[in-house]
Write an enzyme that holds these catalytic residues in place. Structure first.
Site, mmCIF file in Angstrom:
data_model
loop_
_atom_site.group_PDB
_atom_site.id
_atom_site.type_symbol
_atom_site.label_atom_id
_atom_site.label_comp_id
_atom_site.label_asym_id
_atom_site.label_seq_id
_atom_site.Cartn_x
_atom_site.Cartn_y
_atom_site.Cartn_z
ATOM 1 N N LYS A 8 0.821 -1.212 0.000
ATOM 2 C CA LYS A 8 0.000 0.000 0.000
ATOM 3 C C LYS A 8 0.863 1.274 0.000
ATOM 4 O O LYS A 8 2.050 1.226 0.343
ATOM 5 C CB LYS A 8 -0.960 -0.063 1.189
ATOM 6 C CG LYS A 8 -1.944 -1.243 1.033
ATOM 7 C CD LYS A 8 -2.951 -1.318 2.151
ATOM 8 C CE LYS A 8 -3.941 -2.443 1.874
ATOM 9 N NZ LYS A 8 -4.988 -2.527 2.914
ATOM 10 N N TYR A 48 -11.992 -2.310 -4.702
ATOM 11 C CA TYR A 48 -12.552 -2.547 -3.366
ATOM 12 C C TYR A 48 -14.079 -2.548 -3.375
ATOM 13 O O TYR A 48 -14.695 -2.283 -2.334
ATOM 14 C CB TYR A 48 -12.017 -1.498 -2.389
ATOM 15 C CG TYR A 48 -10.633 -1.808 -1.835
ATOM 16 C CD1 TYR A 48 -10.385 -2.999 -1.157
ATOM 17 C CD2 TYR A 48 -9.589 -0.897 -1.964
ATOM 18 C CE1 TYR A 48 -9.132 -3.284 -0.629
ATOM 19 C CE2 TYR A 48 -8.320 -1.171 -1.445
ATOM 20 C CZ TYR A 48 -8.108 -2.371 -0.768
ATOM 21 O OH TYR A 48 -6.874 -2.657 -0.237
ATOM 22 N N ASN A 111 -2.443 -1.033 6.937
ATOM 23 C CA ASN A 111 -1.976 -2.370 7.328
ATOM 24 C C ASN A 111 -0.948 -2.936 6.341
ATOM 25 O O ASN A 111 -0.845 -4.141 6.153
ATOM 26 C CB ASN A 111 -3.170 -3.313 7.534
ATOM 27 C CG ASN A 111 -4.033 -3.442 6.293
ATOM 28 O OD1 ASN A 111 -3.758 -2.822 5.278
ATOM 29 N ND2 ASN A 111 -5.070 -4.252 6.367
ATOM 30 N N HIS A 114 -2.118 -5.574 0.940
ATOM 31 C CA HIS A 114 -3.389 -6.250 0.645
ATOM 32 C C HIS A 114 -3.058 -7.578 -0.018
ATOM 33 O O HIS A 114 -2.122 -7.645 -0.810
ATOM 34 C CB HIS A 114 -4.222 -5.397 -0.331
ATOM 35 C CG HIS A 114 -5.387 -6.145 -0.910
ATOM 36 N ND1 HIS A 114 -6.597 -6.246 -0.262
ATOM 37 C CD2 HIS A 114 -5.518 -6.862 -2.056
ATOM 38 C CE1 HIS A 114 -7.413 -6.986 -0.987
ATOM 39 N NE2 HIS A 114 -6.788 -7.370 -2.086
ATOM 40 N N GLU A 125 -8.670 -9.117 -9.191
ATOM 41 C CA GLU A 125 -7.750 -8.071 -8.735
ATOM 42 C C GLU A 125 -6.480 -8.031 -9.592
ATOM 43 O O GLU A 125 -5.980 -6.949 -9.907
ATOM 44 C CB GLU A 125 -7.417 -8.286 -7.260
ATOM 45 C CG GLU A 125 -8.647 -8.071 -6.380
ATOM 46 C CD GLU A 125 -8.434 -8.423 -4.910
ATOM 47 O OE1 GLU A 125 -9.410 -8.316 -4.151
ATOM 48 O OE2 GLU A 125 -7.299 -8.803 -4.531
HETATM 49 P P1 CMP Z 1 -7.434 -4.993 2.907
HETATM 50 O O1 CMP Z 1 -7.024 -6.362 3.250
HETATM 51 O O2 CMP Z 1 -6.774 -4.314 1.753
HETATM 52 O O3 CMP Z 1 -9.031 -4.996 2.637
HETATM 53 C C1 CMP Z 1 -9.859 -3.885 2.884
HETATM 54 C C2 CMP Z 1 -9.139 -2.735 3.528
HETATM 55 O O4 CMP Z 1 -9.957 -1.761 4.143
HETATM 56 C C3 CMP Z 1 -8.283 -3.264 4.665
HETATM 57 O O5 CMP Z 1 -7.221 -4.048 4.194
HETATM 58 C C4 CMP Z 1 -7.892 -1.946 5.352
HETATM 59 O O6 CMP Z 1 -6.863 -1.252 4.662
HETATM 60 C C5 CMP Z 1 -9.172 -1.109 5.172
HETATM 61 N N1 CMP Z 1 -9.956 -0.983 6.407
HETATM 62 C C6 CMP Z 1 -10.166 0.145 7.089
HETATM 63 N N2 CMP Z 1 -10.946 -0.057 8.152
HETATM 64 C C7 CMP Z 1 -11.251 -1.353 8.173
HETATM 65 C C8 CMP Z 1 -12.040 -2.174 9.039
HETATM 66 N N3 CMP Z 1 -12.666 -1.681 10.114
HETATM 67 N N4 CMP Z 1 -12.132 -3.495 8.737
HETATM 68 C C9 CMP Z 1 -11.505 -4.001 7.648
HETATM 69 N N5 CMP Z 1 -10.759 -3.258 6.781
HETATM 70 C C10 CMP Z 1 -10.621 -1.946 7.051
#
Ligand code: CMP
Length: 133
Positions: A8, A48, A111, A114, A125
């Site tokens: 990211k 997304y 985080n 992805h 994707e």
């Molecule tokens: P990712 O695995 O890329 O999938 C969805 C993304 O939404 C997640 O990682 C986070 O970057 C973002 N996100 C933000 N808030 C939340 C939440 N409460 N639960 C899950 N994903 C979140």
């Protein structure tokens, strides 16, 4: 089988993507495509789409379009599960030491990476991220 792992924007701009690629190689994952690119808002919303109704969706689109991402296509047996285990839980606060999100994630949104959650989403994707590549 193929899957997508995507670093990211904040983890690209702080330079940690090099260490993440190095961890993948040291753990003998087979990287078969690699691309650094930005997302348009439209692409991010498509990528997304499954989260469109969630309250965090607008912030997530802002975040993912804030700079280039590094996308990696990784191939192998049972690769979706293998990569998801390797990166750790969505929330870095719950992740196991040694996982990418434990080491590089700073919040549930930021985080670090992805990874696709099924063979179906991997296909969708990868098509978005590597379109025209
Ligand atoms: P990712 O695995 O890329 O999938 C969805 C993304 O939404 C997640 O990682 C986070 O970057 C973002 N996100 C933000 N808030 C939340 C939440 N409460 N639960 C899950 N994903 C979140």
């Amino acid at each position: 089988m193929k899957t997508l792992l995507m670093v990211k924007p904040d983890t690209v701009s702080n330079g940690h993507y090099g260490e993440i690629i190095s961890m993948l190689l040291k753990n003998r994952f087979d990287i078969t495509k690699l691309r650094m690119r930005g997302f348009t808002r439209n692409e991010a919303e498509q990528f997304y789409a499954v989260h469109k109704q969630r309250e965090f969706f607008p912030a997530l689109v802002d975040y993912i379009t804030s700079g280039p991402v590094v996308a990696l296509q990784i191939e192998g047996d049972d690769i979706v599960r293998q990569i998801r285990t390797f990166i750790g839980t969505t929330n870095p606060a719950d992740a196991t030491p040694g996982t990418i999100r434990y080491m590089y994630g700073t919040s549930i949104q930021n985080n670090a990476v992805h990874a696709s959650d099924s063979p179906d989403s991997s296909e969708k994707e990868l098509a978005i991220v590597f379109s025209g590549f």
